[in-house]
Each structure stands twice: as structure tokens, then as C-alpha cells.
Write an enzyme that holds these catalytic residues in place. Structure first.
Site, mmCIF file in Angstrom:
data_model
loop_
_atom_site.group_PDB
_atom_site.id
_atom_site.type_symbol
_atom_site.label_atom_id
_atom_site.label_comp_id
_atom_site.label_asym_id
_atom_site.label_seq_id
_atom_site.Cartn_x
_atom_site.Cartn_y
_atom_site.Cartn_z
ATOM 1 N N ASP B 50 1.074 -0.949 -0.014
ATOM 2 C CA ASP B 50 -0.109 -0.337 0.061
ATOM 3 C C ASP B 50 0.994 0.854 -0.520
ATOM 4 O OD1 ASP B 50 -2.271 1.804 -0.318
ATOM 5 O OD2 ASP B 50 -3.127 0.793 1.989
ATOM 6 N N ASP B 51 1.012 1.700 -1.301
ATOM 7 C CA ASP B 51 1.461 3.242 -1.290
ATOM 8 C C ASP B 51 3.468 2.654 -1.063
ATOM 9 O OD1 ASP B 51 -0.708 4.329 -1.227
ATOM 10 O OD2 ASP B 51 0.006 5.681 0.976
ATOM 11 N N CYS B 90 -6.295 3.659 -3.444
ATOM 12 C CA CYS B 90 -6.367 3.108 -3.188
ATOM 13 C C CYS B 90 -7.607 2.187 -3.795
ATOM 14 C CB CYS B 90 -6.620 2.668 -1.682
ATOM 15 S SG CYS B 90 -6.403 1.569 -0.708
ATOM 16 N N ARG B 94 -7.185 -1.454 -6.066
ATOM 17 C CA ARG B 94 -7.721 -2.623 -5.543
ATOM 18 C C ARG B 94 -8.640 -3.176 -6.887
ATOM 19 N NH1 ARG B 94 -5.193 -2.930 -0.279
ATOM 20 N NH2 ARG B 94 -3.730 -1.231 -0.791
ATOM 21 N N LYS B 147 -5.066 -5.460 3.760
ATOM 22 C CA LYS B 147 -6.898 -4.620 3.643
ATOM 23 C C LYS B 147 -7.393 -4.941 3.063
ATOM 24 C CE LYS B 147 -6.080 0.585 2.115
ATOM 25 N NZ LYS B 147 -5.116 1.683 2.258
ATOM 26 N N HIS B 149 -10.310 -2.548 1.770
ATOM 27 C CA HIS B 149 -10.974 -1.428 1.391
ATOM 28 C C HIS B 149 -12.162 -1.064 -0.373
ATOM 29 C CE1 HIS B 149 -9.245 3.046 1.428
ATOM 30 N NE2 HIS B 149 -10.867 3.597 1.450
ATOM 31 N N SER B 172 -8.152 1.792 4.921
ATOM 32 C CA SER B 172 -6.911 2.371 5.089
ATOM 33 C C SER B 172 -6.514 2.673 7.063
ATOM 34 C CB SER B 172 -6.480 3.486 4.438
ATOM 35 O OG SER B 172 -7.256 3.748 3.552
ATOM 36 N N HIS B 226 1.741 2.847 4.492
ATOM 37 C CA HIS B 226 0.553 3.642 4.366
ATOM 38 C C HIS B 226 0.361 4.161 5.678
ATOM 39 C CE1 HIS B 226 -3.314 5.733 4.161
ATOM 40 N NE2 HIS B 226 -3.289 5.872 2.777
ATOM 41 N N ASP B 278 -0.373 -0.577 -4.917
ATOM 42 C CA ASP B 278 -1.629 -0.614 -5.017
ATOM 43 C C ASP B 278 -0.957 0.965 -6.091
ATOM 44 O OD1 ASP B 278 -0.149 1.083 -2.856
ATOM 45 O OD2 ASP B 278 -3.122 1.442 -2.258
ATOM 46 N N ASN B 279 -0.692 2.029 -5.453
ATOM 47 C CA ASN B 279 -0.197 3.478 -6.098
ATOM 48 C C ASN B 279 1.236 3.371 -6.092
ATOM 49 O OD1 ASN B 279 -3.277 3.904 -3.754
ATOM 50 N ND2 ASN B 279 -0.811 4.589 -3.576
ATOM 51 N N LYS B 299 1.647 8.979 -5.546
ATOM 52 C CA LYS B 299 0.687 8.821 -5.273
ATOM 53 C C LYS B 299 -0.848 9.939 -5.603
ATOM 54 C CE LYS B 299 -1.986 7.328 -1.774
ATOM 55 N NZ LYS B 299 -2.891 7.221 -0.229
#
Lengths: 460, 460
Positions: B50-51, B90, B94, B147, B149, B172, B226, B278-279, B299
Site C-alpha cells: 500500500d503506497d 487505493c 484494488r 487491507k 478497502h 486504510s 501507508h 496499489d499506487n 500517489k
């Protein structure tokens, strides 16, 4: 890949724990049970690029430049991530590599001209001791191939600085008339640059073949990827990165050829190969310049993008494969390291700025370098100590802007902040005090050499 | 390392040239001569960060974050350098990964709110078919850890979207109250985030152990890096990169544990593991955010730093080791690729935006992806076709600035210019015409789903 040796096991098998490193007989893990390596002094190859950026190799994160040979070299050896050229432009960087001394001491940097030009009358003073000279005294055969840029008048040529032979161009390839020299004779003018990398490589292979039975030192300093960019027909228009990529991919090919030669001649376990570049990418050349990756700025600048470089050390059976080294190192360290491994004497009558980083190479200890000085011309701009770097002065790479003075200096934590974005000076007065002490110590111990870069033929 | 197989030899030995890829019995080069693998359907593990930024791994050029396990995964598998998450934030990213469809189709992106929040009433519509659902139908055991989301109301939870089990946080970790759920039950609130990575990893290992004898699909979506950042005691204050590095190094440890488990259970040659994020990095978090390396922005942005990600594919004996892949790929491609390798059916009653990239994974052909669409919210901002990327609209990541419209669009050649610096629109009218056609085709084929992100519980 499956049952990799532990670091401890590797060192034991490789014999790197022995007191007389580099001189002791050792049974390599690769030849264990086979014929034993005889006790002999190691050979050395330095492969030195020109203007290659920190981010220009696959193994250092470039997405479209293909460097499988250099990446394999890194996988079989050590990849360093905090390694510095000794200056952000060509001439001072090379002077420092070959002498182990900051260019301010040899006079090979100046506030008047940043490098040597075809009308320059100066060069590396005869009083300086190069790696080649020290190794020659110790019985090594020494060769220089490629770009010199430490003086093109006869008295400054490689053959006058400890190299038995020379083949290459005496200065940068954007300086007219770009002659190609064989020892002290110009053999082509202007040099056909499209085949330079190829011809250099053939010469390098020939040198290694000729000297296979004795210890040698090859200083192989490529002309590229300095602009103007040229690649041979085999590599032209092939890289997804365009011409810059073609040129770097041909350098990668060259590295592969050199390492293959060492393997083929069974010299790979007795030769330390060091790969790096003289300074960061020439960003103002836009698509013809490279990338410093996540680092700030490029060539000509004392931000890390100007001086931090890819550095790969390779020595099969002696350097543990697949290791990333975060210790600080510099091309300044090549001289003491190489001389130590060769059992040769380093000059004791002068200040050396290099340290012996062989413990880090052989896995027996840290690099020993904690401090790095960042000069622009003859002026100290910044200092790194441990993870902190203090900028007393900053200035853009080639801009016409004035120097910006910083008091207190800008302070960056390069471990947390490799892109030098977040000033933490106000939170770390004790770090600034420590760095101030290092600067005082350094300056107290500094005698600048006579400015070699300001001398011109016309005014000589 | 010495005698590596050629690409051709590898494919031959690994049997990847067989028509029924992924289903045929194959003798791996590692077990050749030993016990033969039986013909069985492969298992799949997706490890999703995540991130995490493009530049945050050792193998992608970070100088101080230590990721030896992920780097080894890359060395044993494929490292992709032109791989994209399907969105720059996010929730839409996903949704796209699990459905193989651009989030605009499922309604999982919006111009009103960029992701789901604790007061959101929407979620991934039941009409969407996830990888888990399709594999479950084909007899796979499916697990979701980490996660989610994609909707935290009961009807949107993983267990309602094809997963047999779920353990993790529903959105998140900066959104209060951050509950930890076991299947559909909250078991801890707020979740103790210092041990989340560790507990996720234990659950993942348990899942693999439990399902060792049957084909499984594990979607392992980490909560980190994240913000807010948390690392367990083992990793806290250990990384030279500071807390962000601690967190990524714990993720690296987790990857190593998962791969070790697959090796130990002799599942490594029957399990495809895909690692990505994810990004891009959350740059406005400064030192608590990551690095996109040489890519532009991060991001939230449709420049490549927002969506291009590290992507590593690992499958011992099937994916040729030590390969860098420059083909374009996307998380959108996971669904068609996985279902193809599993011999399971992909939904045929809807538009899929993913393509089957298994030829690129198995070395039998290119990825098949030539075009990538870059949405911000529900609006198309940019399009990549081959090496060219056209930006019709740009806007800073999280800034309050207005959209900047570009006509003609900004055009970058990402092969030459991965940092998106040099607009070449005026020199390439035919490229712009080609891209315009792709856009028209795309829009003609587009029915936006009902906006799920604008729905709020209070107004429900």
C-alpha cells in the site's frame, strides 16, 4: 541460488579472514577440491565511465536501459549505494582516483576553469604518485586505455605517470580535435568515435591476454556516455532508451567482454574489478544526458546527484556475491585499497585522502570511510559525515547563478532522505558541531597545489 | 551462476513451450532427474503493498532500504519495469486488480471522493466477478489477508466476494477506528498496528500450510507502508532509511517468510507469486512517504510516479530467473492471467480491461498489453500507447490546483524519457492520431458504473 553460504562460511572458505589478505594462498569455494590457486598477487581492473548517472543501470533502477552484464557483475559481487566520485566534473575526479588525493592538493581543480581543455598547458604534476606508478614499482604491468584528461602535453601523458602503455583520447570527446593516441603518438584525428568503445574493448582484452601470467593493472576509462554520443552499428538504434541507452548498452557489452576474458583465462579469482564513473549525469544535455535516479541534481553539482555513483566490486571467490554495501566509499580509496591488496607501498611523504576499503570488499569489516568532502573547483561546498551532509554553499550545476551561502549550513540525513529535500539543521546542532570540527581538521591539514587548470598554452 | 541456461534451453526444459501452459506436467530444471511434478493446477499468491513507490526497493534502486528477500525474489524471477497499478489511489486500484476491469466500469472511482471512507455506504458491487469468485468456482480455496478497502458494510466484505476467509482491516489504517476483522467479525478495535505485518504473515503462512494439498489463491494485501507507519519491535529503529525503511524492511521479511514457506512445503514450483503495490508513494507525507525513484510525481497523480510500480513475478522452474521485463503490464491483467493459468473461466458477459500476460511470464511471447489508461477519479487524464504517453489533463497529486487541460496533449516518450520531462507532441502528430483513435475506441465501449464512492451511510 538454493543453498547459499552464510557470510561467515563464505569468508572462511574464501580465506578472507587470513591476516595477509590478498597475498595468502586461498582455496576458492568454486575450485575447492580442484586445482589450488597459487599464492600470487592479484591483478586489478578499473572500469571508469564518463558522466554515467547513479540511476543509469538496471541494477540501480533504470527502467529502460538494459545492462545485463553489469547487473550480473553486481549479482556476482558487491553493489555499493553510498559511493562517491571525488569531484563532480572530469579532470579533478580522475586526478583524485589515480592519486588517492583530493584534487585541491594536486592543483587539479580550479575556480577559473573546471577541467582541462585543448588549450590547457597544465596537467597532473610529476610529483604526484599514481596507482600505476606505485604498482609498476612493485612489478606490475600497467596499462591505460581510454580517456585521460589529466594533461595532453607530452610530460603529462599516461606513459609519464606510470603506465607502460596507453591507447585513447587525451581529453573529453566534445573538445576538438579529439585525437586518438597510441602511447604518445596521435594515430587518428579526429578519432572515429563510433567505434571507440569497441576498439577500447579489443585493446583491453589484448592487454589482459598479453599479461595473463603476471600481475597487471588496467585503468580502462571509457569516453562515454559523455556527449557527443556515439555507438557502433551493433548497438545504434537498439535501446528503448534511445541513443543514450545505445551507448550505455555498448558499455555494458564491453564490461561483459572484459569479465568473460578474465573467466576464460582463469584470472577471475585473482583479479579485482572495480566499476564506477567520474561524476553524475549531464542533465542539461536533456535526453542525451543520464539520470541520477532519486538523487538530487547531476554533474557539476555538489548535491549527491553530481558525485554519488554506481560502484560495483567483483572478485570471484574473494568478494561475497549478492551483497549490497551501504558503507561510504570513494574513488579516493582506490589507491590505498589496491596498494594494500597488492602488498605495494603507498607514498608516506604526503597527505592521502583515501582509506583502505578492502575490509568492506572482503567482508571482514567496514569501509573505514566516515567523511566525504564535496569541492566545487577549489572551494569546499559540502561535507558528509556518517549519514549527515552539510551544505555550506550550493550552486546549480552549470547555471550562471551565484553561490548561495548557508549559515547554518543546510543539513540532510542521507539515510532517511537520499534526495536531499528536508533540512534538519535546526534539530541537530551537535551534528553541525561535529562536522565543523571535521572541516577545521581538514583545512588545517590542507596545502593547495599550484592551479594546473588555469594554465593556457598561449600564455605559457 | 556459472553456467546459466540460455532462454531457449530454459523454456524447453521447463516445458513452457507446451500448448496447455500451466496445466501440463512439467519437469523443472531444478528437479530434473528427480521426482516429477504431477500435473496439477497452480496456486496463486498476490502480495500487494500500500503506497510503495517505484524506487523503494533495493532492486529498483533505493540506496538505503534493505530488501534482500524481495531482491532475491526478483533474481529468481522476473522484474518488470513498465508495470502499472490501475489507479493512483487505493480503492479504485484494488477494485481493478480483483475484477480485471477499470474502476470506472464498476463505479469504484468518483470525482466526488477518491476512495471509500468509514462513512461510505458503497462498495464493490455484487455483480462484479473477482479473481476469488472465478477461482472458487473452479475449485480453489481462496483467502484474503490484509487491507480490503472495497466496502466495509457486510455485503461488500471479502467473504461476499469469493473469499473463503478473511483476516485484516477493512480500509486504510489512517481512517478511524481501524478495526481488525476475522471473516465478518471485528476482533480488535482499534487494531494494534505495530504487529499487523507480523500477524498477517502468520495468517498467510497458516493459510498456505492448511491448503498445501490443493490449489489455492491467497490475496495478501498489506496495510503498509501507508501512513501512519508502524513496525514491530524487531524492525523498529533498524533501517538506515528511518521509520519508513523499518516498515518496508518488515514487509520484505514477510515476503521472505511466504516464499520460504512455499519452498519448505515444496509448493514453489507450483505456485505463481506476484508482488506489487496499489499506487505510488505518498510524497506529501515527506519522510514518511516513499520514493518513485526517477519517475515523476507520486500517489494521487497520473504521471507515472503515481501508478508505475515495482512488479515481481516468481514461479520456480516456470519463470526464467534473472529476467528484466520491459513489456507493459498492469494489475488489470492479473484476473485474465491467473484464470488462464488455472484453466478457469473468465466472465464473458462484460468488458474486461485486462489481458493475459502469461506469455511474458513464461517466456513464450510478449505481454500483449500495448495501451494503458490513466484515470483520475472518473475522468480520463492520460493514455499510454507503446512507448508514448499523452496527457490530456494534468493535476498535482493532492494539491488544490485546478486541472490543466492540454490541447494538443503533452506527449512523452517513456522509453527515452521515463521522467516525463520533454514534450515531443509537435514532432509526433501521427502518434497523437493513433492515441486519439484508442481513446475513441475506449470511450465508445465504456458504460460507467453507478458511483459507489459518493454514497454515504448518513444519506443512505
Amino acid at each position: 541460488m538454493k543453498s547459499r553460504m552464510s557470510r561467515r562460511e563464505f569468508i572462511k572458505v574464501a580465506g578472507a579472514g587470513a591476516a595477509s589478505l590478498g597475498l595468502s594462498s586461498c582455496t576458492s569455494p568454486r575450485t575447492a577440491g580442484g586445482d589450488k590457486a597459487t599464492a600470487k598477487r592479484p591483478s586489478f581492473v578499473i572500469i571508469f565511465c564518463d558522466d554515467l548517472g547513479y540511476g543509469d543501470l538496471g541494477s540501480y533502477g533504470h527502467p529502460t536501459i538494459r545492462t545485463p552484464n553489469i547487473d550480473r557483475m553486481a549479482a556476482e559481487g558487491q553493489k555499493w549505494t553510498n559511493f562517491y566520485a571525488a569531484a563532480s566534473v572530469c579532470t579533478p575526479s580522475r586526478a583524485a582516483l589515480l592519486t588517492g588525493r583530493l584534487p585541491i592538493r594536486s592543483g587539479m581543480c580550479s575556480d577559473k576553469r573546471r577541467v582541462l581543455f585543448p588549450d590547457s598547458a597544465g596537467g597532473l604534476p610529476q610529483s604526484e604518485v599514481t596507482i600505476a606508478e606505485a604498482l609498476k614499482d612493485a612489478g606490475y604491468t600497467t596499462g591505460c586505455i581510454g580517456k585521460w584528461h589529466l594533461g595532453h602535453l607530452p610530460q603529462y601523458l599516461p606513459t609519464r605517470h606510470g603506465f607502460d602503455s596507453y591507447f585513447g583520447v587525451p581529453y573529453s570527446n566534445d573538445m576538438k580535435p579529439t585525437p586518438l593516441m597510441d602511447n604518445e603518438k596521435t594515430v587518428e584525428e579526429p578519432a572515429d568515435q563510433t567505434t571507440l568503445t569497441k576498439r577500447y574493448t579489443e585493446k583491453a582484452i589484448g592487454f589482459i591476454e598479453q599479461n595473463r601470467s603476471k600481475p597487471f593493472f588496467l585503468y580502462f576509462a571509457h569516453t562515454f556516455p559523455h556527449v557527443p554520443l556515439f555507438a557502433s552499428r551493433t548497438f545504434k538504434d537498439k535501446s528503448p532508451r534511445g541513443l543514450y541507452g545505445d551507448v550505455v548498452e555498448e558499455l555494458d557489452w564491453s564490461v561483459g567482454r572484459v569479465l568473460d576474458t578474465l573467466r576464460r583465462l582463469k584470472l577471475a579469482e585473482n583479479t579485482l574489478v572495480l566499476f564506477t564513473s567520474d561524476n553524475g549525469p549531464w542533465l542539461s544535455q536533456k535526453l542525451n544526458g543520464g539520470s541520477a535516479g532519486l538523487l538530487r541534481e547531476g554533474k557539476g553539482c555538489t548535491f549527491d546527484g553530481g558525485m554519488r555513483e554506481p560502484f560495483i566490486a567483483w572478485w570471484l571467490g574473494r568478494i561475497e556475491p549478492r551483497r549490497t554495501i551501504q558503507d561510504i566509499g570513494s574513488t579516493l580509496d582506490f589507491l590505498p585499497t589496491i596498494l594494500s591488496l597488492a602488498g605495494a607501498k603507498a607514498p608516506t611523504d604526503r597527505v592521502l585522502d583515501g582509506v583502505d576499503i578492502s575490509p568492506a570488499l572482503l567482508g571482514t569489516g567496514p569501509s573505514g570511510r566516515d567523511v566525504m568532502f564535496f569541492y566545487r573547483g577549489a572551494k569546499l561546498y559540502a561535507v558528509r559525515k556518517g549519514q549527515y551532509k552539510a551544505h555550506y554553499i550550493t550552486r546549480s550545476a552549470y547555471g550562471k547563478d551565484q553561490e548561495a551561502m548557508h549559515d547554518p549550513p543546510l543539513l540532510y540525513h542521507l539515510g532517511h532522505d537520499p534526495s536531499e529535500q528536508f533540512d534538519v539543521a535546526d534539530k541537530n546542532p551537535e551534528v553541525l558541531a561535529e562536522i565543523r570540527k571535521e572541516v577545521a581538521l581538514h583545512l588545517a591539514n590542507l596545502t593547495p597545489g599550484e592551479d594546473q587548470l588555469a594554465k593556457r598554452i598561449s600564455s605559457n
